[in-house]
Design a protein around this motif. Structure first.
Motif, mmCIF file in Angstrom:
data_model
loop_
_atom_site.group_PDB
_atom_site.id
_atom_site.type_symbol
_atom_site.label_atom_id
_atom_site.label_comp_id
_atom_site.label_asym_id
_atom_site.label_seq_id
_atom_site.Cartn_x
_atom_site.Cartn_y
_atom_site.Cartn_z
ATOM 1 N N UNK A 98 -18.909 -52.439 75.814
ATOM 2 C CA UNK A 98 -19.213 -52.775 74.429
ATOM 3 C C UNK A 98 -20.069 -51.651 73.843
ATOM 4 N N UNK A 99 -19.779 -51.283 72.620
ATOM 5 C CA UNK A 99 -20.536 -50.227 71.948
ATOM 6 C C UNK A 99 -21.367 -50.879 70.858
ATOM 7 N N UNK A 100 -22.621 -50.535 70.837
ATOM 8 C CA UNK A 100 -23.496 -51.015 69.778
ATOM 9 C C UNK A 100 -24.029 -49.797 69.025
ATOM 10 N N UNK A 101 -24.208 -49.972 67.726
ATOM 11 C CA UNK A 101 -24.732 -48.881 66.907
ATOM 12 C C UNK A 101 -26.013 -49.347 66.257
ATOM 13 N N UNK A 102 -26.913 -48.387 66.039
ATOM 14 C CA UNK A 102 -28.120 -48.686 65.307
ATOM 15 C C UNK A 102 -28.474 -47.440 64.483
ATOM 16 N N UNK A 103 -29.128 -47.657 63.388
ATOM 17 C CA UNK A 103 -29.511 -46.568 62.499
ATOM 18 C C UNK A 103 -30.814 -45.969 62.997
ATOM 19 N N UNK A 104 -30.813 -44.649 63.180
ATOM 20 C CA UNK A 104 -32.003 -43.945 63.616
ATOM 21 C C UNK A 104 -32.301 -42.886 62.557
ATOM 22 N N UNK A 105 -33.451 -42.955 61.964
ATOM 23 C CA UNK A 105 -33.838 -41.974 60.954
ATOM 24 C C UNK A 105 -34.326 -40.730 61.680
ATOM 25 N N UNK A 106 -33.659 -39.587 61.416
ATOM 26 C CA UNK A 106 -33.998 -38.360 62.126
ATOM 27 C C UNK A 106 -34.847 -37.416 61.272
ATOM 28 N N UNK A 107 -34.367 -37.126 60.104
ATOM 29 C CA UNK A 107 -35.057 -36.155 59.258
ATOM 30 C C UNK A 107 -35.144 -36.692 57.835
ATOM 31 N N UNK A 108 -36.161 -36.250 57.151
ATOM 32 C CA UNK A 108 -36.298 -36.577 55.738
ATOM 33 C C UNK A 108 -36.464 -35.285 54.969
ATOM 34 N N UNK A 109 -35.933 -35.277 53.762
ATOM 35 C CA UNK A 109 -36.129 -34.129 52.886
ATOM 36 C C UNK A 109 -36.496 -34.643 51.510
ATOM 37 N N UNK A 110 -37.193 -33.813 50.775
ATOM 38 C CA UNK A 110 -37.501 -34.105 49.381
ATOM 39 C C UNK A 110 -36.727 -33.105 48.542
ATOM 40 N N UNK A 111 -36.051 -33.603 47.551
ATOM 41 C CA UNK A 111 -35.296 -32.725 46.655
ATOM 42 C C UNK A 111 -35.928 -32.833 45.280
ATOM 43 N N UNK A 112 -36.286 -31.687 44.723
ATOM 44 C CA UNK A 112 -36.839 -31.686 43.379
ATOM 45 C C UNK A 112 -36.151 -30.581 42.586
ATOM 46 N N UNK A 153 -37.106 -29.612 50.490
ATOM 47 C CA UNK A 153 -38.265 -29.418 51.353
ATOM 48 C C UNK A 153 -38.217 -30.434 52.491
ATOM 49 N N UNK A 154 -38.249 -29.971 53.743
ATOM 50 C CA UNK A 154 -38.232 -30.917 54.873
ATOM 51 C C UNK A 154 -39.569 -31.646 54.994
ATOM 52 N N UNK A 155 -39.512 -32.874 55.489
ATOM 53 C CA UNK A 155 -40.714 -33.667 55.748
ATOM 54 C C UNK A 155 -40.760 -33.994 57.233
ATOM 55 N N UNK A 156 -41.919 -34.458 57.712
ATOM 56 C CA UNK A 156 -42.033 -34.870 59.115
ATOM 57 C C UNK A 156 -41.181 -36.096 59.356
ATOM 58 N N UNK A 157 -40.616 -36.194 60.571
ATOM 59 C CA UNK A 157 -39.833 -37.378 60.912
ATOM 60 C C UNK A 157 -40.789 -38.543 61.137
ATOM 61 N N UNK A 158 -40.294 -39.796 61.061
ATOM 62 C CA UNK A 158 -41.192 -40.950 61.172
ATOM 63 C C UNK A 158 -41.880 -41.087 62.531
#
Length: 130
Positions: A17-31, A120-125
Motif C-alpha cells: 500500500x502506498x500512502x502520500x503526505x504533504x511535506x513542505x520543503x522550501x518557501x519563497x517570497x515573491x515580490x 527570495x528563499x526563506x528558511x524551511x519550517x
C-alpha cells in the motif's frame, strides 16, 4: 482416493500500500517592484511646404495648355475667353506651384515603466536552510 478429509493450510498474504503526505520543503517570497526610467526618443519629422506664384503671361493661344511640370515646379495654366471681333484664347497667367520638403529633428522625453520580480528563499519550517 484417500478417506482422510482434505486439509487446507492458510498461507499468509502480503499486500502493498502506498500512502502520500504533504511535506513542505522550501518557501519563497515573491515580490514585484515598478521601476521607471527616463528616455528621450528622437525622430525626424517631415512636412511639405507649398509656394504659389502668380506669373502673368497675357499671350494668345490656340488651345488650352495642359498642366505641366518643369524643374520640380508644377505649372497650371489659367485661361479666359475675351470678346473681341474674333474670339481668341488668351493665356492670362500661370500658377507655379513648387514643393519644398522640410525636415526637423525632434526629441520627446518619455517615461517607461517596467515591473521587476524578486524571488527570495526563506528558511524551511524544520529549521534547515535549503
Amino acid at each position: 482416493m484417500s478417506d482422510e478429509p482434505e486439509r487446507r493450510i492458510p498461507l499468509v498474504e502480503e499486500r502493498a500500500r502506498i500512502e502520500k503526505r504533504v511535506v513542505e520543503r522550501n518557501r519563497v517570497t515573491i515580490r514585484t517592484a515598478m521601476t521607471e526610467s527616463q528616455q528621450v526618443l528622437s525622430e525626424t519629422l517631415r512636412r511639405e511646404q507649398v509656394d504659389i506664384r502668380r506669373v502673368p503671361v497675357n499671350q494668345e493661344v490656340d488651345a488650352i495648355p495642359s498642366v505641366r511640370e518643369e524643374g520640380g515646379v508644377v505649372i497650371i495654366p489659367i485661361v479666359e475667353e475675351r470678346a473681341v471681333l474674333v474670339k481668341h484664347l488668351v493665356l492670362v497667367e500661370e500658377l507655379h506651384v513648387q514643393r519644398k520638403v522640410l525636415q526637423e529633428p525632434v526629441q520627446i522625453p518619455v517615461s517607461l515603466r517596467a515591473t521587476e520580480v524578486f524571488v527570495e528563499p526563506q528558511n524551511s519550517p524544520n529549521g534547515e536552510d535549503t
